[in-house]
Scaffold this active site. Sequence first.
Site, mmCIF file in Angstrom:
data_model
loop_
_atom_site.group_PDB
_atom_site.id
_atom_site.type_symbol
_atom_site.label_atom_id
_atom_site.label_comp_id
_atom_site.label_asym_id
_atom_site.label_seq_id
_atom_site.Cartn_x
_atom_site.Cartn_y
_atom_site.Cartn_z
ATOM 1 N N HIS A 19 0.648 -1.207 0.101
ATOM 2 C CA HIS A 19 0.092 -0.124 0.123
ATOM 3 C C HIS A 19 0.881 1.225 -0.160
ATOM 4 C CE1 HIS A 19 0.924 0.514 4.320
ATOM 5 N NE2 HIS A 19 0.137 -0.569 4.533
ATOM 6 N N HIS A 22 3.883 1.431 2.414
ATOM 7 C CA HIS A 22 5.066 0.745 2.080
ATOM 8 C C HIS A 22 5.916 1.480 0.991
ATOM 9 C CE1 HIS A 22 2.540 -2.639 3.132
ATOM 10 N NE2 HIS A 22 3.304 -2.670 4.120
ATOM 11 N N CYS A 129 1.228 -9.797 20.969
ATOM 12 C CA CYS A 129 0.487 -9.502 19.889
ATOM 13 C C CYS A 129 0.794 -10.018 18.578
ATOM 14 C CB CYS A 129 0.332 -7.724 19.571
ATOM 15 S SG CYS A 129 -0.669 -7.211 18.126
ATOM 16 N N CYS A 132 1.801 -7.136 15.550
ATOM 17 C CA CYS A 132 2.901 -6.428 15.884
ATOM 18 C C CYS A 132 4.074 -7.620 15.899
ATOM 19 C CB CYS A 132 2.921 -5.715 17.229
ATOM 20 S SG CYS A 132 1.879 -4.521 17.434
ATOM 21 N N CYS A 146 -4.150 -4.528 22.275
ATOM 22 C CA CYS A 146 -2.977 -3.861 21.717
ATOM 23 C C CYS A 146 -3.666 -2.602 20.971
ATOM 24 C CB CYS A 146 -2.276 -4.639 20.506
ATOM 25 S SG CYS A 146 -1.330 -3.647 19.434
ATOM 26 N N HIS A 149 -3.632 -2.928 17.318
ATOM 27 C CA HIS A 149 -4.299 -3.911 16.664
ATOM 28 C C HIS A 149 -5.649 -4.386 17.644
ATOM 29 C CE1 HIS A 149 -0.401 -4.532 14.695
ATOM 30 N NE2 HIS A 149 -1.103 -4.623 13.664
ATOM 31 N N LYS A 295 -6.692 7.255 10.443
ATOM 32 C CA LYS A 295 -5.688 6.266 10.345
ATOM 33 C C LYS A 295 -6.003 5.396 9.113
ATOM 34 C CE LYS A 295 -3.805 2.414 13.119
ATOM 35 N NZ LYS A 295 -4.100 1.237 13.015
ATOM 36 N N LYS A 298 -7.822 -1.041 6.753
ATOM 37 C CA LYS A 298 -8.846 -2.147 6.026
ATOM 38 C C LYS A 298 -10.261 -1.724 6.310
ATOM 39 C CE LYS A 298 -6.075 -5.875 4.283
ATOM 40 N NZ LYS A 298 -5.471 -6.814 4.584
HETATM 41 O O1 ME8 Z 1 7.242 -3.604 10.218
HETATM 42 N N1 ME8 Z 1 3.146 6.023 7.276
HETATM 43 O O2 ME8 Z 1 6.782 -4.654 8.159
HETATM 44 P P1 ME8 Z 1 5.429 -3.645 7.688
HETATM 45 C C1 ME8 Z 1 4.042 5.566 6.926
HETATM 46 N N2 ME8 Z 1 8.330 -6.551 8.576
HETATM 47 N N3 ME8 Z 1 4.757 4.808 6.739
HETATM 48 C C2 ME8 Z 1 4.093 3.608 6.644
HETATM 49 C C3 ME8 Z 1 2.696 3.538 6.979
HETATM 50 C C4 ME8 Z 1 1.955 4.785 7.083
HETATM 51 N N4 ME8 Z 1 0.761 5.056 7.621
HETATM 52 N N5 ME8 Z 1 2.145 2.195 6.909
HETATM 53 C C5 ME8 Z 1 3.256 1.486 6.688
HETATM 54 C C6 ME8 Z 1 7.353 -4.625 9.200
HETATM 55 N N6 ME8 Z 1 4.355 2.185 6.538
HETATM 56 C C7 ME8 Z 1 8.521 -5.584 9.513
HETATM 57 C C8 ME8 Z 1 9.867 -4.826 9.080
HETATM 58 S S1 ME8 Z 1 12.509 -4.961 9.006
HETATM 59 C C9 ME8 Z 1 13.679 -5.813 9.265
HETATM 60 C C10 ME8 Z 1 11.251 -5.629 9.346
HETATM 61 C C11 ME8 Z 1 5.774 1.601 6.069
HETATM 62 O O3 ME8 Z 1 4.825 -4.475 6.561
HETATM 63 C C12 ME8 Z 1 6.899 2.248 7.240
HETATM 64 O O4 ME8 Z 1 8.234 2.221 6.444
HETATM 65 O O5 ME8 Z 1 4.405 -3.693 8.855
HETATM 66 C C13 ME8 Z 1 6.784 1.185 8.248
HETATM 67 O O6 ME8 Z 1 7.944 1.246 9.007
HETATM 68 C C14 ME8 Z 1 6.524 -0.058 7.277
HETATM 69 O O7 ME8 Z 1 5.637 0.299 6.427
HETATM 70 C C15 ME8 Z 1 6.202 -1.290 8.223
HETATM 71 O O8 ME8 Z 1 5.910 -2.262 7.432
#
Ligand code: ME8
Length: 472
Positions: A19, A22, A129, A132, A146, A149, A295, A298
């Site tokens: 999304h 990312h 959680c 998380c 949480c 979540h 926020k 989904k």
């Molecule tokens: O945490 N605003 O993966 P994840 C800004 N797999 N950035 C956002 C956002 C938002 N509303 N939503 C998501 C994980 N992001 C682990 C990471 S690394 C060794 C493991 C982005 O799929 C932002 O970069 O939940 C956030 O840190 C990341 O998506 C979390 O991605």
Amino acid sequence: MAKKFYITTPIYYVNDVPHVGHAYTTLAADVIARYCRQKLSKENVFFLTGTDEHGANVAQAAAKHGKTPKEYADEVSPRFQEAWKLLDIEPDYFIRTTDPRHKKIAQEVLQKIYDKGYIYSGDYEGWYCIGCEKFLTESDLIDGKCPLHPTREPVYQKEKNYFLKLKELSQQVLKRIEQGEYHILPEKRHNEIVTRVKQGVEDISISRAGVSWGIPVPWDKTQTIYVWVEALFNYYTATQFIEGKQKFWPPNLHLMAKDILWFHSVIWQALLIAAGLELPKTIFAHGFFTIDGQKMSKSLGNVISPEQLVNTYGVDGTRYLLLSAYQFGSDGDLSLAKFTERYNADLANGLGNLIARTAKVSSGVTLSKHLNITFENVSTDEYKKALEQYRFQDALAFIWEKIKFADKLVDDNEPWKLKGKDLEEFIQRVIPHIQEIATLLLPFLPQTAEKILEQFKGPTIVSQPALFPRIQ
Ligand code: ME8
């Protein structure tokens, strides 16, 4: 600036499709990588992204779809690769944590930490959680849920686990931060982390007895490595198993949002200190954005996909709108209504209109001077400083000042009224500005910048279709 630059994004969970959140981080990394490639050359830059594929969260999502976790990961991981391609994001490598080479090296590093005496066996009891993928303390819970979540019940777990001596290691982490061995940015985040470490840190569990979808703990195959620990290792394992990338260790910049800064600035550093590896230079946590003040979720149905943005604003339109929306590092708000307004003002009327009218008055004129416009000779200190401090909005504002200047040059000289030598002189004067603007745009809007450079390279200039058609 360093001679080589290694930049990473988080590896994203495959329990969800990509999304705009990312896309935001990965796009920022792409702009920095492109900027560094201009400055240091392509072979001195390593930009890594990928997917995080183990753990209970992914296993649950797979089960919901009637798939094995691996089948599910094989389906979702390419969606991320496609999204980056769509947005013209060009990582040098895309890592998947189910890659056997990653697994092997992750096990070796953990074994090393174990052999050095930083890991011990104990009993864990507490709330977990799955959303998380982390343990929560009583004080983290709000009404027993949480806060991130609230629709997913935390699970009470009591099991034998292996623990990392984080309490002891955190003192070394603090020392390294205070000595400036690595930097946590922005400053506000640095202060938050230092305060939290000083308040005291407990040892953490780094294995799971009840999660089979993971990498086995090398000295005890009844347990798997805690998904976060193994995911963090990706930044190191990639440099070890991809040919020629060893020289890139340690990373120059880890990018992420603030939600996962603790993992990157404290736990990751503690693991590296325990393993005797060099520490990354900078950890930058940008803010979280909301969508129209809410926020993104989904359940609210307001999740924006990269495709949706590209279909409306084009690839470079999307790149521009995301990085100019608010200052990188702060929290912000995204709104499609504002995107459309800014697209029309800055891209259709601003940049697009300048290019269209300059090309129109120039057509038929032959450029005489040989212009030596390169990235090095046009990227001034102000622009460089903004990019090297990750102030994308300021770097873009700097370019848009130049667009306004060139626009004024056209307005003031009314070239459509000029003829012969006067017209030619004007064209020779305005085109270097256009070329400068396009060169500065290269890291941000690569396709548009290339198109403009091609269109204005001479000796003759031809009108082209509008770069950014107006949106009604
Ligand atoms: O945490 N605003 O993966 P994840 C800004 N797999 N950035 C956002 C956002 C938002 N509303 N939503 C998501 C994980 N992001 C682990 C990471 S690394 C060794 C493991 C982005 O799929 C932002 O970069 O939940 C956030 O840190 C990341 O998506 C979390 O991605």
